[in-house]
Design a protein around this motif. Structure first.
Motif, mmCIF file in Angstrom:
data_model
loop_
_atom_site.group_PDB
_atom_site.id
_atom_site.type_symbol
_atom_site.label_atom_id
_atom_site.label_comp_id
_atom_site.label_asym_id
_atom_site.label_seq_id
_atom_site.Cartn_x
_atom_site.Cartn_y
_atom_site.Cartn_z
ATOM 1 N N ASP A 1 0.836 -1.207 0.000
ATOM 2 C CA ASP A 1 0.000 0.000 0.000
ATOM 3 C C ASP A 1 0.867 1.252 0.000
ATOM 4 O OD1 ASP A 1 -2.353 -1.412 -0.051
ATOM 5 O OD2 ASP A 1 -2.690 -1.324 2.111
ATOM 6 N N PHE A 2 1.945 1.214 0.783
ATOM 7 C CA PHE A 2 2.854 2.366 0.813
ATOM 8 C C PHE A 2 3.507 2.575 -0.549
ATOM 9 C CE2 PHE A 2 2.998 2.252 5.571
ATOM 10 C CZ PHE A 2 2.797 3.603 5.778
ATOM 11 N N LEU B 1 2.215 1.877 -3.381
ATOM 12 C CA LEU B 1 1.182 2.420 -4.264
ATOM 13 C C LEU B 1 1.009 3.919 -4.039
ATOM 14 C CD1 LEU B 1 -1.212 2.019 -6.260
ATOM 15 C CD2 LEU B 1 -2.657 1.650 -4.265
ATOM 16 N N ILE B 2 0.911 4.326 -2.773
ATOM 17 C CA ILE B 2 0.729 5.748 -2.466
ATOM 18 C C ILE B 2 1.917 6.553 -2.997
ATOM 19 C CG2 ILE B 2 0.624 7.444 -0.578
ATOM 20 C CD1 ILE B 2 -1.913 5.987 -0.615
#
Lengths: 130, 426
Positions: A105-106, A108-109
Motif C-alpha cells: 500500500d505504501f 502504491l501511495i
C-alpha cells in the motif's frame, strides 16, 4: 533529457521506467535522501518535495524523488529542502518493518503521488463527470 | 452572497422503518440508504450502526465525517459537482442536522484512516465524540483498486449525508444564522476604516488519499483561486483525504470551517472579512512555487491588510505553508498561520519541517506526537486490524487488557489545523 527518479520503491521503478531515468537503490529511506542530497550538491535540482507518502513522514519505508536530469549550478532552495527532509527523518527515526500487504500500500501511495502530479504538469487533465 | 443557515438540533438517531426528521430525532431506514449506496457497483455491501456520545464505542478506520445538510431554498444543491449538479451554492437557505454526522469506514489501504472513541480519554481529542454518528462500514467488490475504492467511499458518504439532509428540507429550524458576504466594493464602502482581512485555505492535494475536491474538481488540477466563504457551508469543498487522522480536514470540517465562522463573527466590528482564497498542496516543487506565487498575488490584488492561512497535513505541506507566508508577508501583508506540531513525544523537537522568520504569528493545533492510552471499548465499529500500523500507531501497541497506546495523530481531528479541535490553552 529525462528527469531522474531516485527511488527505493520497486513499483515506482517499474511504473516510471519509460517516462523518467530511473535510479533504483535498494537503500533505506534515509540513505535515499542522502543520495539525493549528493546529487543536489552536484547541481541536480529537486523536482519533487522529498517528504511525501502522507501518513507520518517516517511511516513509509519508500521514498521516490524526482530530480532534474541536467546538472546546473547548485540550487540553494534544493539544498535547503533536502537538508530539512534529512533532519526530519533523523528526528522521527527510521520506518519499521511492515506486513507485506501494508508495504505494498505504501508503494502504491508513493507511486500515485508522482503519477498524479506528473499528469498535472504534462497532460491535459480530465474533469470528473457527474 | 447571502446565506441563511437553519440548524435543526438532532438529539437522537434511530434506525427504523421510515426515514424522517421528527421532534429532534433523525429516523433512518437503512434499506433506503443501502439501496442508494449500492447504486455503485463497486460496493459489495454496507452495514449501518449508530454511535452516541458517552458510549463505550470505538470507530475505526474512519475515512470521512460528513454533516447532513440540504438546500431548503436558493440555487444549487449539496455537494455540487459530486452529488448535485454543478451550480453556484452559498446563497439562499441551508438546513443543517446539527448534532448528527455520517461517518464512513473502510479499509482502503493498510495504514490510513483514524480512530473516533465515543468515551474515555480518546474522546477528549476528537469533536466527533460529541456528535451522534451514523456509521457506514463498506465492503468493496473483489479486486477493486484502492483508487476506485476511495472514490466509491467518498461519494457514498456524500450521497448518504445529502439524502439525510433532504429529510429536513421542510423542518422548522431551531436556530437561524445569517451570513452575508459582500462584494469588494460594497464592503469597502460599508467598512472604510476596518482592516481588510482575508483567509487563505490550503487544501491537501498530493495524490491518492491526499486529495480535496472543489465543485468536483480535483484541487491539484486548479490554480489558486477565490471562493465565497458562504459556499463552503454548502459543501463546495469535500474531502477525499485520509491522512493523517489528526490533521486531515474531513468534509465536516469544511462544512463548519471555524476560520470562516469566526471571521464572519468579527466582520463589521473588528475587521472587514474581505475574501477567501483556496490553494493546493502539491508534490512537485514547481507547483508549490506557482501556487504560492498566485496566492500572494491574489492577496495583493484584493488589497488585504492581513491574512489568516490554514494548513492541512504535515511535512511536505509545511513547505507550501511557509512559501505562502513568506510571499504574502513580502507584499507587506501581515499573516497568521494555523498549523500543528510534530515535536516528538516529549514535545521538545522542532515543530515544523520548514520555517522562516516571516512566520512570526503562529497558532498551533497541538503536538501530534503526544502519546495517549486508549482503554478497551466494549464495541468496535469497523476493525482494529490496523491500529498498530496506522499513522500514530506503533508495534506492540495493543495491550493484553485491550487498551491501545497511540500518538494522538491517530485520532480524527485531534490537532486540526483550522482550529476545530478540542485542545486549547484558553
Amino acid at each position: 533529457m529525462l528527469d531522474k527518479l531516485l527511488t527505493n520503491n520497486p513499483m515506482a521503478a517499474r511504473r516510471f521506467a519509460d517516462s523518467l531515468e530511473v535510479d533504483f537503490r535498494d537503500f533505506a529511506a534515509a540513505d535515499v535522501l542522502k543520495a539525493a542530497r549528493d546529487m543536489v550538491h552536484q547541481g541536480h535540482r529537486l523536482r519533487t518535495h522529498p517528504v511525501t507518502s502522507g501518513a507520518a513522514p517516517n511511516g513509509s519505508p519508500f521514498v521516490s524523488i524526482v530530480l532534474s536530469g541536467e546538472a546546473f549550478r547548485t540550487d540553494f532552495d534544493s539544498v535547503s529542502i533536502i537538508e530539512g527532509a534529512m533532519a526530519l527523518y533523523a528526528k522521527l527515526g527510521a520506518p519499521r518493518e511492515l506486513p507485506e500487504a501494508v508495504a505494498k500500500d505504501f508503494m502504491l501511495i508513493d507511486c500515485e503521488m508522482l503519477a498524479k502530479d506528473t499528469q498535472n504538469i504534462y497532460e491535459i487533465t480530465r474533469r470528473e463527470e457527474i | 452572497m447571502k446565506l441563511t443557515i437553519g440548524n435543526i438540533n438532532i438529539t437522537d438517531v434511530v434506525l427504523g422503518a421510515e426515514s424522517k426528521v421528527e421532534g429532534g430525532t433523525l429516523f433512518v431506514n437503512p434499506k433506503e440508504l443501502e439501496a442508494l449506496v449500492l447504486e455503485d457497483g463497486n460496493i459489495a455491501s454496507v452495514s449501518f450502526d449508530v454511535a452516541k456520545p458517552g458510549e463505550s464505542t470505538r470507530i475505526t478506520p474512519v475515512k470521512d465525517v460528513i454533516e447532513p445538510r440540504t438546500k431548503a431554498d436558493g440555487p444549487g444543491g449539496m455537494f455540487p459537482g459530486v452529488v448535485a449538479k454543478v451550480d453556484t451554492v452559498g446563497s439562499g437557505v441551508t438546513h443543517v442536522l446539527k448534532g448528527a454526522a455520517v461517518v464512513t469506514v473502510g479499509k482502503i489501504v493498510g495504514f490510513q484512516e483514524g480512530i473516533i472513541d465515543m468515551s474515555g480519554p480518546g474522546a477528549d481529542y476528537t469533536p466527533f465524540s460529541g456528535t451522534i454518528n451514523l456509521v457506514m462500514d463498506f465492503v468493496p467488490r473483489d479486486g477493486l483498486s484502492a483508487q476506485e475504492y476511495e472514490k466509491s467511499l467518498r461519494v457514498a458518504g456524500l450521497k448518504a449525508a445529502s439524502f439525510l439532509g433532504d429529510l429536513a428540507k421542510n423542518v422548522k429550524p431551531d436556530e437561524v444564522i445569517e451570513y452575508d458576504f459582500l462584494s469588494a466594493t460594497e464592503s469597502m464602502k460599508k467598512y472604510p476604516d476596518l482592516p481588510r482581512v482575508g483567509y487563505v485555505q490550503m487544501l491537501q492535494s498530493q495524490g491518492l488519499l491526499h486529495d480535496t475536491y472543489v465543485y468536483g474538481v480535483d484541487m491539484k488540477q486548479s490554480l489558486t483561486t477565490m471562493i465565497s466563504p458562504t459556499e463552503v457551508f454548502d459543501g463546495a469543498i469535500v474531502s477525499g483525504n485520509c491522512v493523517s487522522a489528526c490533521d486531515k480536514n474531513t468534509t465536516y470540517h469544511h462544512q463548519n470551517n471555524p476560520v470562516v465562522t469566526d471571521l464572519f463573527a468579527r466582520h463589521g466590528a473588528e475587521l472587514n472579512f474581505a475574501g477567501m482564497i483556496i490553494t493546493n498542496e502539491n508534490v512537485y516543487l514547481a507547483d508549490k512555487i506557482r501556487s504560492s506565487d498566485w496566492t500572494a498575488k491574489l492577496c495583493e490584488m484584493m488589497g488585504f491588510d492581513g491574512v489568516i492561512i490554514s494548513q492541512e497535513g504535515f511535512g511536505n505541506p509545511d513547505t507550501d505553508l511557509i512559501m505562502n507566508c513568506k510571499k504574502i508577508e513580502a507584499k507587506g501583508i501581515h499573516t497568521v498561520i494555523i498549523t500543528d506540531e510534530y515535536a516528538g513525544r516529549d514535545g521538545t523537537s522542532q515543530s515544523l519541517a520548514d520555517v522562516d522568520a516571516a512566520a512570526n504569528a503562529v497558532v498551533t493545533g497541538g503536538n501530534a506526537n503526544e502519546v495517549v492510552t486508549l482503554p478497551k471499548m466494549d464495541k468496535i465499529i469497523g476493525s482494529q486490524d490496523y491500529v498498530d500500523v496506522i499513522a500514530g500507531g506503533f508495534e506492540n501497541n495493543m495491550k493484553s487488557d485491550g487498551s491501545i497506546v497511540v500518538e494522538i495523530q491517530a485520532i480524527i481531528g485531534a490537532t486540526n489545523e483550522m482550529g476545530f479541535n478540542k485542545m486549547s490553552a484558553r
